[in-house]
Structure formats: structure tokens, C-alpha cells
Design a protein around this motif. Structure first.
Motif, PDB file in Angstrom:
ATOM      1  N   ALA A  10       0.699  -1.491   0.178  1.00  0.00           N
ATOM      2  CA  ALA A  10       0.057  -0.808  -0.350  1.00  0.00           C
ATOM      3  C   ALA A  10       1.133   1.623   0.090  1.00  0.00           C
ATOM      4  N   ILE A  85      -2.597  -1.412  -3.765  1.00  0.00           N
ATOM      5  CA  ILE A  85      -2.942  -0.533  -2.757  1.00  0.00           C
ATOM      6  C   ILE A  85      -2.751   0.763  -2.911  1.00  0.00           C
ATOM      7  N   ARG A 135      -6.678  -1.744  -6.249  1.00  0.00           N
ATOM      8  CA  ARG A 135      -7.850  -0.328  -4.538  1.00  0.00           C
ATOM      9  C   ARG A 135      -6.765   0.422  -5.406  1.00  0.00           C
ATOM     10  N   CYS A 241     -10.304  -1.133   1.350  1.00  0.00           N
ATOM     11  CA  CYS A 241      -8.134  -1.514   1.039  1.00  0.00           C
ATOM     12  C   CYS A 241      -8.599  -3.363   0.234  1.00  0.00           C
TER      13      CYS A 241
END
Length: 264
Positions: A10, A85, A135, A241
Motif C-alpha cells: 500500500a 493499494i 484498490r 482496501c
């Protein structure tokens, strides 16, 4: 509940403090690898060190980027690894008279608040689509619809994020990629803490009294009638997420304590 985020990477812009840092913490708790971001190398280094101390078994790194400078954005794009993400959280704002706000202030807020997410998504979304999972989240604000008269440029940028997010979501049709917008309300970030402390000192009140007055006199539409904790916003972001949120795409999810009203 296992959010199935282990081995996901992420990248969170504007994540050395506030909602961004809180989101990094909740994602790390779910097993995700974290890439932090701030405007200066010093702020990023401090945040990474703090994060490593709290999550010694996590994978964390960081990049410093001033999103108002195109050369720094290009450098960031060249260094980022594969991202699962992307959370477009970075944002700036100013408070002042509409009639006295210079064009440069409008351009600067648009460049950082909107174009940062546009440029990152343009680079990262195709890779997500090619592997059929990813995401992207845009962090908007209750100000997108409430539009305080002293924050019209900021509100404009946050409203623009809704259009960008919805448009990108339409590019993900029939894939495992989703793009959504998060709409926080008044949140107790470090900036809000300073606002309460300064107002309390100036007015000779306690922080609790200033907070109560803010919601009874300014943000009267709030149903929560208090500042949300950064963790409360981060929890919602983290769920969106995850693979568990696959049916939510092209949506604007409110975490604003009911301040914006309406049934949609």
C-alpha cells in the motif's frame, strides 16, 4: 475478521501524520507492506522510524515528495514499486476571503489535492488492471458538499476528486480493481488538535468547551457532534482496501458523522 491484506503493498500519500498515518497503522495490522509519504525527507524518516518501532515485524519504507513540483512527482513515479493499494490522501487547504484569494492559491491546492492522485493513478491503474486486482481510494472531505465560505478553493478540489474517482471506476468494469472515494468529516488530526488548543488559549476555555462550541455553533449539521478519531476513518478505509469490499466500486463512502445530510 481477516481482511486478506497479507502480502499487499500500500502506498499512502500524505501519510506521516493524521488520517494517512492512522491508515498505514491499520493496514500494517492486517499484514500489508507500507510505503509512507510526506513532503520532506526529514518528516518521512521520522515517520518510518516511528512506524518501525511500533511494527517491528512489518515492511515499511517511505518517499518524500512535494506534489506541487512536477520534477519530484516524476522522480517518485520512477521509484515506486508495484502497488496493490493506492490511497490518494495528500491535501492542503487555506482559510480566507474568496475575494482576496489569489489565483496561485487556487492552482496550488488543485495541483496538490487533485493532480497528485491523477498522476499516480495514470501510472498505477494500468498495472492493476493487467493483474486484475487493485484498490484506489481518494480521500475527499465533507467540505466537498458543505463548502464553507472561507474554504471555497479547498472545497472545489475535494468535489473534483469525486468526478475523477467515479470516472476511473468506470475504467475498471468487469475487473478485480475498484476505485472509491472516502468522505471524512471533522477529524481529530494533529491539525485539529492544534486548532482546539490555540482556540482554547485565545478564548480562555478548555479544549472540550471549544469542541462543543464548534459543533453547536459551526458544524451544526453533524449527528456525531464530536470530532471523529483518525482511527475511525482509517478503519473504513482499510476495509475498502480489502478483497472483502469487491462489490463496492465507483462509490463515495461517508465517514463524516452525518454532517452532509441527505439519504445518498
Amino acid at each position: 475478521m481477516d481482511l486478506q491484506l497479507k502480502n499487499k503493498t500500500a502506498f499512502i500519500t500524505g501519510s506521516t501524520a493524521g488520517i494517512g498515518y492512522a491508515t498505514a497503522r491499520t493496514l500494517a495490522n492486517e499484514g500489508a507492506s507500507i510505503i509512507l509519504n510526506g513532503r520532506t525527507a526529514e518528516s518521512v524518516a521520522k515517520a518510518v522510524q516511528k512506524f518501525q518501532e511500533e511494527f517491528p515485524n512489518s515492511t515499511v519504507s517511505g518517499f518524500a515528495t512535494d506534489f506541487s513540483k512536477s520534477n519530484e512527482v516524476e522522480e517518485l513515479l520512477s521509484k515506486l514499486p508495484e502497488i496493490d493499494i493506492l490511497i490518494n490522501n495528500v491535501g492542503i487547504y487555506s482559510s480566507g476571503s474568496f475575494f482576496k484569494t489569489a489565483d496561485e492559491d487556487w492552482y496550488c491546492q488543485f495541483e496538490i489535492n487533485v493532480m497528485s492522485g491523477v498522476r499516480l493513478s495514470k501510472r498505477i491503474l494500468p498495472k492493476m488492471l493487467s493483474k486484475d486486482w487493485g484498490r484506489i481510494l481518494f480521500v475527499s472531505s465533507e467540505c466537498a458538499t458543505l463548502v464553507p465560505v472561507d474554504m471555497i478553493p479547498y472545497s472545489m478540489t475535494k468535489a473534483a476528486l469525486h468526478a475523477v474517482s467515479r470516472g476511473l471506476a468506470q475504467l475498471t468494469k468487469s475487473s478485480g480493481v475498484t476505485v472509491n472515494t472516502i468522505v471524512p468529516g471533522s477529524t481529530l488530526s494533529e491539525g485539529a488538535e492544534r486548532f482546539l488548543e490555540n482556540a482554547a488559549e485565545k478564548e480562555g476555555k478548555t479544549k472540550a468547551e471549544v469542541e462543543e462550541a464548534f459543533f453547536t455553533e459551526v458544524r451544526t449539521s453533524s449527528l456525531l457532534q464530536r470530532f471523529a478519531k483518525v482511527e475511525e476513518v482509517a478503519n473504513t478505509i482499510t476495509y475498502l482496501c480489502s478483497p472483502l469490499s469487491a462489490a463496492t466500486n465507483g462509490s463515495a463512502i461517508k465517514v463524516e458523522g452525518g454532517s452532509t445530510g441527505g439519504i445518498l
